[in-house]
Write an enzyme that holds these catalytic residues in place. Structure first.
Site, PDB file in Angstrom:
ATOM      1  N   GLY A 157       0.830  -1.212   0.000  1.00  0.00           N
ATOM      2  CA  GLY A 157       0.000   0.000   0.000  1.00  0.00           C
ATOM      3  C   GLY A 157       0.859   1.254   0.000  1.00  0.00           C
ATOM      4  O   GLY A 157       2.086   1.186   0.169  1.00  0.00           O
ATOM      5  N   PHE A 158       0.210   2.391  -0.152  1.00  0.00           N
ATOM      6  CA  PHE A 158       0.915   3.680  -0.250  1.00  0.00           C
ATOM      7  C   PHE A 158       1.846   3.921   0.944  1.00  0.00           C
ATOM      8  O   PHE A 158       3.074   3.908   0.805  1.00  0.00           O
ATOM      9  CB  PHE A 158      -0.155   4.782  -0.394  1.00  0.00           C
ATOM     10  N   THR A 193      -6.271  -2.662  -2.749  1.00  0.00           N
ATOM     11  CA  THR A 193      -5.898  -1.255  -2.949  1.00  0.00           C
ATOM     12  C   THR A 193      -4.389  -1.081  -3.035  1.00  0.00           C
ATOM     13  O   THR A 193      -3.916  -0.053  -3.507  1.00  0.00           O
ATOM     14  CB  THR A 193      -6.465  -0.362  -1.819  1.00  0.00           C
ATOM     15  N   GLY A 194      -3.624  -2.063  -2.578  1.00  0.00           N
ATOM     16  CA  GLY A 194      -2.163  -2.015  -2.708  1.00  0.00           C
ATOM     17  C   GLY A 194      -1.761  -2.282  -4.148  1.00  0.00           C
ATOM     18  O   GLY A 194      -2.547  -2.825  -4.935  1.00  0.00           O
ATOM     19  N   ASP A 237      -4.664 -12.360   1.787  1.00  0.00           N
ATOM     20  CA  ASP A 237      -5.731 -11.562   2.388  1.00  0.00           C
ATOM     21  C   ASP A 237      -5.696 -11.861   3.887  1.00  0.00           C
ATOM     22  O   ASP A 237      -6.001 -12.983   4.306  1.00  0.00           O
ATOM     23  CB  ASP A 237      -7.080 -11.977   1.789  1.00  0.00           C
ATOM     24  N   ASN A 272      -6.429 -11.873  13.240  1.00  0.00           N
ATOM     25  CA  ASN A 272      -5.465 -12.806  12.641  1.00  0.00           C
ATOM     26  C   ASN A 272      -4.033 -12.328  12.845  1.00  0.00           C
ATOM     27  O   ASN A 272      -3.144 -13.119  13.175  1.00  0.00           O
ATOM     28  CB  ASN A 272      -5.761 -12.988  11.144  1.00  0.00           C
ATOM     29  N   ALA A 284      -1.998   0.045  12.956  1.00  0.00           N
ATOM     30  CA  ALA A 284      -2.244   1.325  12.289  1.00  0.00           C
ATOM     31  C   ALA A 284      -3.695   1.709  12.555  1.00  0.00           C
ATOM     32  O   ALA A 284      -4.618   1.190  11.935  1.00  0.00           O
ATOM     33  CB  ALA A 284      -2.005   1.208  10.785  1.00  0.00           C
ATOM     34  N   TYR A 331     -15.174   2.019   8.187  1.00  0.00           N
ATOM     35  CA  TYR A 331     -13.749   2.249   8.490  1.00  0.00           C
ATOM     36  C   TYR A 331     -13.583   2.657   9.946  1.00  0.00           C
ATOM     37  O   TYR A 331     -12.808   2.058  10.691  1.00  0.00           O
ATOM     38  CB  TYR A 331     -13.228   3.337   7.559  1.00  0.00           C
TER      39      TYR A 331
END
Ligand code: UDP
Length: 318
Positions: free
Chosen positions: A11-12, A36-37, A57, A100, A115, A148
């Protein structure tokens, strides 16, 4: 130095963290499901013997070969338009994904890093501005952003439960708006939207009247704050963000000036009913416990991001 398992590694922001971890001499195992990565974010690391990329995943059960000293759960969609198009993936990344990754950390005796996000503060009223870590938030539990916000709040809760129940070593960062190279130019966030629109000489789309505020941190500085927290002794949440706050109208004007575009600014209907009106971190704690403070001015970071998006547009149209 240690072995770091990091989810969302392509990812970003996490890809910049992979760079930093490798530069510090760590071994990195990056997991990503590439929703999204992007592989291109870590393409420059593929020949590095200390780097391994695994398609995984983390919302599904999985195992990781070998030892781990640090387990970092960075995987999640992070752009508001994604919350609408992939709501279940967003919920699962914060819930099953956190479980997980916590289990991997517990089995391997590793330090766990979460995060989290400024979104746990929701839409803070003026008396809770700027946001300190002790503020519990004002979150809409079922609006479009809730997939989110609530997943991240749950992620903090389950992280602290592992800490209390199993004595797991944990670190929690609350990341404020971060921008820079390797963002997806079409990720729908304000910085990339405005830059892409300006470079195409299109109108910049202000949602609502553009008086809402955000505080933007350049990605290398966010990655630095995260690395310092990972290595610190601080087990309670820490804000990492830039206290320099601006309105979205000011941001649009800044982008037009820096790109030299002839674009105009148009106000369009706000697509998110629960869009926070103001956001700015209080970073006293990060200063105190991490000796961390961002210094890169917005105009300098924006210029680097503009150069990056310009190249991306050129590559895509060639
Ligand atoms: N925004 C905007 N125009 C856009 C995209 C976003 O005015 O084209 C606004 C959005 O309503 C929000 C702010 O910019 O108030 C930041 O949006 P972003 O999606 O980047 O991140 P957020 O902080 O909301 O998660």
């Amino acid at each position: 130095m240690g072995r770091v398992v990091i989810s969302g590694g392509a990812g970003f922001l996490p890809s910049h963290l992979c760079d930093r971890l490798l530069a510090e001499g760590h071994e990195v195992v990056a997991l990503d499901n590439f929703i999204t990565g992007r592989r291109e974010n870590v393409a420059h690391l593929m020949e590095n013997p200390g780097f391994t990329l695994v398609e995984q995943d983390v919302s599904e059960p999985f195992t990781v070969d070998g030892e781990a000293d640090y387990v970092m759960h960075m995987a999640s969609p992070a752009s508001p338009p994604d919350f609408k198009t992939i709501p279940f993936e967003t919920l699962k990344a914060g819930s099953y994904g956190s479980h997980n990754m916590l289990e991997i950390a517990r089995q391997k005796g590793a330090r766990f890093f979460l995060a989290s996000t400024s979104e746990v503060y929701g839409d803070p009223p003026p008396e809770h501005h700027p946001q300190v870590e002790e503020y519990w938030g004002n979150v809409n539990p079922n609006g479009p952003r809730s997939v989110y916000d609530e997943a991240k709040r749950y992620a903090e809760a389950v992280t602290m439960a592992y800490h209390r129940e199993y004595d797991l070593e944990v670190r929690i960062v609350r990341i404020f708006n971060t921008y820079g190279p390797r963002m997806r130019p079409d990720d729908g966030r304000v910085v990339t939207n405005f830059i892409t629109q300006a470079l195409n000489n299109e109108s910049l789309t202000l949602y609502g009247d553009g008086s809402q505020t955000r505080s933007f941190t350049y990605v290398s500085e966010t990655a630095d704050g995260i690395y310092r927290l990972l290595m610190s002794d601080e087990s309670t949440p820490v804000n990492i963000g830039n206290p320099n706050e601006c309105t979205m109208r000011e941001l649009a004007e800044n982008v037009i000036k820096l790109t030299g575009a002839e674009s105009t600014i148009v106000c369009v209907e706000q697509p998110f009913s629960d869009d926070p009106k103001q956001r700015r971190p209080d970073i006293s704690k990060a200063k105190r416990v991490l000796d961390w403070e961002p210094t890169i001015p917005l105009s300098e970071g924006l210029q680097k991001t503009i150069d990056y998006v310009r190249k991306e547009i050129a590559v895509r149209s060639s």
